[in-house]
Scaffold this motif. Sequence first.
Motif, mmCIF file in Angstrom:
data_model
loop_
_atom_site.group_PDB
_atom_site.id
_atom_site.type_symbol
_atom_site.label_atom_id
_atom_site.label_comp_id
_atom_site.label_asym_id
_atom_site.label_seq_id
_atom_site.Cartn_x
_atom_site.Cartn_y
_atom_site.Cartn_z
ATOM 1 N N ASP A 73 45.556 37.438 41.722
ATOM 2 C CA ASP A 73 45.677 37.635 40.278
ATOM 3 C C ASP A 73 45.380 39.083 39.890
ATOM 4 O O ASP A 73 46.210 39.771 39.279
ATOM 5 N N LEU A 74 44.192 39.567 40.242
ATOM 6 C CA LEU A 74 43.770 40.880 39.753
ATOM 7 C C LEU A 74 44.339 42.042 40.556
ATOM 8 O O LEU A 74 44.577 43.111 40.001
ATOM 9 N N ARG A 75 44.582 41.846 41.823
ATOM 10 C CA ARG A 75 45.110 42.953 42.643
ATOM 11 C C ARG A 75 46.636 42.934 42.707
ATOM 12 O O ARG A 75 47.292 43.914 42.384
ATOM 13 N N THR A 76 47.193 41.801 43.106
ATOM 14 C CA THR A 76 48.639 41.738 43.312
ATOM 15 C C THR A 76 49.422 41.681 42.002
ATOM 16 O O THR A 76 50.377 42.435 41.800
ATOM 17 N N LYS A 77 49.023 40.790 41.104
ATOM 18 C CA LYS A 77 49.786 40.593 39.877
ATOM 19 C C LYS A 77 49.423 41.609 38.791
ATOM 20 O O LYS A 77 50.298 42.281 38.243
#
Length: 235
Positions: A102-106
């Motif tokens: 969620d926080l890194r990839t998206k």
Amino acid sequence: KGEALIQGNFDRSEALDIVSTIDKTISFETSTRDRYPARLRALPLPASKSDESPTTLKISEPNPANDNAASHITLQSLGTSEKDHVLAELLSSVIEEPFFDDLRTKQQLGYIVSSGVRAVDQSRTLSVIVQSNVAPAEKLTASMVAFLDSVEEKLLKPLTAVDIELFVKGLVDSRLEPDKQLATEVTRNWSEIASGRFQYDRLKAEVAALLAIKKQDILDFWAKIYKEERRMLIS
């Protein structure tokens, strides 16, 4: 007062001889109980309800040219049973990949996005961390809290029996894997001595606790540490 661990190819008499030799060589002086250093103990974080602001520690950056920011959220569990301890690890396993995704990839908020569990005395802390050079700390914190707010509905309630079995298996396998080096076993046993816990069968006890975990246990544990008795620190 002194504490020693002699482990390996020694019998009892040989181990005691080694300790005696060290004692005579260094010439320890007998210390009274009041002079003996206290063991490390976990200080309880202030409790707050889910609708109250958690404890926050803000640290300013002295260098205005530094565009890096970080946010660290800690949830503390004061439970001392093996069940409490393995539930914290199980939650960490459930959260780890979705949190990164969620926080890194998206959202691409940070170049460091991680989560994990840390033991201090008999307490366990579940932590999430984001470090970034593209967003201020306030935005990082808001996104992290939003993720934590969604954990129950998006991650825990949809868990199936098979899902839980797989998470449990991963934690059980890591505990049952034979030590490849004596140093690994020695370090684990010494940590029991240094902490004053002296629970040398901890791994077996935690495996038994893991195998008894049910979905409702996970939901109840999360409700306790995130809603009912939330001990959260944002820094």
